[in-house]
Design a protein around this motif. Sequence first.
Motif, PDB file in Angstrom:
ATOM      1  N   PHE A 111       0.824  -1.203   0.000  1.00 32.94           N
ATOM      2  CA  PHE A 111       0.000   0.000   0.000  1.00 32.94           C
ATOM      3  C   PHE A 111       0.865   1.262   0.000  1.00 32.94           C
ATOM      4  O   PHE A 111       0.547   2.244  -0.664  1.00 32.94           O
ATOM      5  N   ALA A 112       1.974   1.223   0.736  1.00 36.86           N
ATOM      6  CA  ALA A 112       2.886   2.368   0.760  1.00 36.86           C
ATOM      7  C   ALA A 112       3.499   2.594  -0.618  1.00 36.86           C
ATOM      8  O   ALA A 112       3.623   3.738  -1.071  1.00 36.86           O
ATOM      9  N   LEU A 113       3.890   1.525  -1.287  1.00 36.19           N
ATOM     10  CA  LEU A 113       4.465   1.659  -2.631  1.00 36.19           C
ATOM     11  C   LEU A 113       3.453   2.215  -3.620  1.00 36.19           C
ATOM     12  O   LEU A 113       3.809   3.031  -4.477  1.00 36.19           O
ATOM     13  N   ILE A 114       2.208   1.803  -3.500  1.00 38.04           N
ATOM     14  CA  ILE A 114       1.167   2.338  -4.379  1.00 38.04           C
ATOM     15  C   ILE A 114       0.976   3.831  -4.118  1.00 38.04           C
ATOM     16  O   ILE A 114       0.860   4.632  -5.054  1.00 38.04           O
ATOM     17  N   ALA A 115       0.970   4.234  -2.857  1.00 42.92           N
ATOM     18  CA  ALA A 115       0.802   5.645  -2.513  1.00 42.92           C
ATOM     19  C   ALA A 115       1.984   6.475  -3.025  1.00 42.92           C
ATOM     20  O   ALA A 115       1.788   7.558  -3.600  1.00 42.92           O
ATOM     21  N   VAL A 120       4.318  10.230  -7.092  1.00 41.04           N
ATOM     22  CA  VAL A 120       5.318  10.528  -8.130  1.00 41.04           C
ATOM     23  C   VAL A 120       4.621  10.834  -9.452  1.00 41.04           C
ATOM     24  O   VAL A 120       4.981  11.792 -10.152  1.00 41.04           O
ATOM     25  N   ILE A 121       3.614  10.059  -9.795  1.00 41.03           N
ATOM     26  CA  ILE A 121       2.883  10.300 -11.038  1.00 41.03           C
ATOM     27  C   ILE A 121       2.157  11.640 -10.984  1.00 41.03           C
ATOM     28  O   ILE A 121       2.164  12.401 -11.966  1.00 41.03           O
ATOM     29  N   ALA A 122       1.549  11.980  -9.847  1.00 47.30           N
ATOM     30  CA  ALA A 122       0.852  13.256  -9.717  1.00 47.30           C
ATOM     31  C   ALA A 122       1.810  14.432  -9.874  1.00 47.30           C
ATOM     32  O   ALA A 122       1.501  15.410 -10.568  1.00 47.30           O
ATOM     33  N   VAL A 123       2.989  14.356  -9.257  1.00 49.52           N
ATOM     34  CA  VAL A 123       3.987  15.427  -9.393  1.00 49.52           C
ATOM     35  C   VAL A 123       4.430  15.544 -10.845  1.00 49.52           C
ATOM     36  O   VAL A 123       4.545  16.646 -11.386  1.00 49.52           O
ATOM     37  N   ARG A 128       4.322  18.653 -15.980  1.00 47.53           N
ATOM     38  CA  ARG A 128       4.118  18.660 -17.429  1.00 47.53           C
ATOM     39  C   ARG A 128       3.030  19.666 -17.809  1.00 47.53           C
ATOM     40  O   ARG A 128       3.148  20.354 -18.817  1.00 47.53           O
ATOM     41  N   ARG A 129       1.985  19.761 -17.007  1.00 45.33           N
ATOM     42  CA  ARG A 129       0.912  20.707 -17.304  1.00 45.33           C
ATOM     43  C   ARG A 129       1.405  22.141 -17.173  1.00 45.33           C
ATOM     44  O   ARG A 129       1.033  23.008 -17.949  1.00 45.33           O
ATOM     45  N   ARG A 130       2.204  22.409 -16.157  1.00 45.94           N
ATOM     46  CA  ARG A 130       2.742  23.762 -15.982  1.00 45.94           C
ATOM     47  C   ARG A 130       3.640  24.145 -17.148  1.00 45.94           C
ATOM     48  O   ARG A 130       3.634  25.279 -17.600  1.00 45.94           O
ATOM     49  N   GLY A 131       4.427  23.213 -17.640  1.00 41.42           N
ATOM     50  CA  GLY A 131       5.321  23.473 -18.762  1.00 41.42           C
ATOM     51  C   GLY A 131       4.563  23.776 -20.035  1.00 41.42           C
ATOM     52  O   GLY A 131       5.000  24.561 -20.867  1.00 41.42           O
ATOM     53  N   ARG A 132       3.406  23.193 -20.206  1.00 46.29           N
ATOM     54  CA  ARG A 132       2.615  23.417 -21.415  1.00 46.29           C
ATOM     55  C   ARG A 132       1.945  24.783 -21.411  1.00 46.29           C
ATOM     56  O   ARG A 132       1.706  25.357 -22.456  1.00 46.29           O
TER      57      ARG A 132
END
Length: 162
Positions: A111-115, A120-123, A128-132
Amino acid sequence: MAMIRWLLLTLLLAAGMAQAAIEVQDFDDPSLAQRYQELTSRLRCPKCQNESIGASNSPIAADMRAHVAQQLKRGASDAEIEGAMVDRFGDYVLYDPRLESRTWLLWGLPFALIAVGGGVIAVFVRRRRRGRTAELDDEERRRLAALVSRHADPDASNRKPS
């Protein structure tokens, strides 16, 4: 004819040896037999690694099965039998380790690894959105306009770039 007799004798001996290899536990109560089957399928053989003691042919599994049958006939509960096996062989004999202070990492790590992976994916997605959304500076706008005008004019492809 002698060959057929020899073949039948061999088959008879082989069947007798196969019967001797099958371990039979007799229980007077069908519920004890069912508990025996459930327990021997839930306990792992220490020698065979990922095989239950009910399916294993190793001598240690046969001893464990005999111990389970003996304890069932004495009236021990499933928890007491599993506890005795854990005391003797360690937590490894349980397919589903107990949730205790020394196994919390085993249970919590997935569960910790999933969190952490989700964080990491959210960051990454936010960056990427800010760069666009960043606007072009003056130099980038001039280069873009030059590229667009060059491709819009069909004669521009024959000219040398300046």
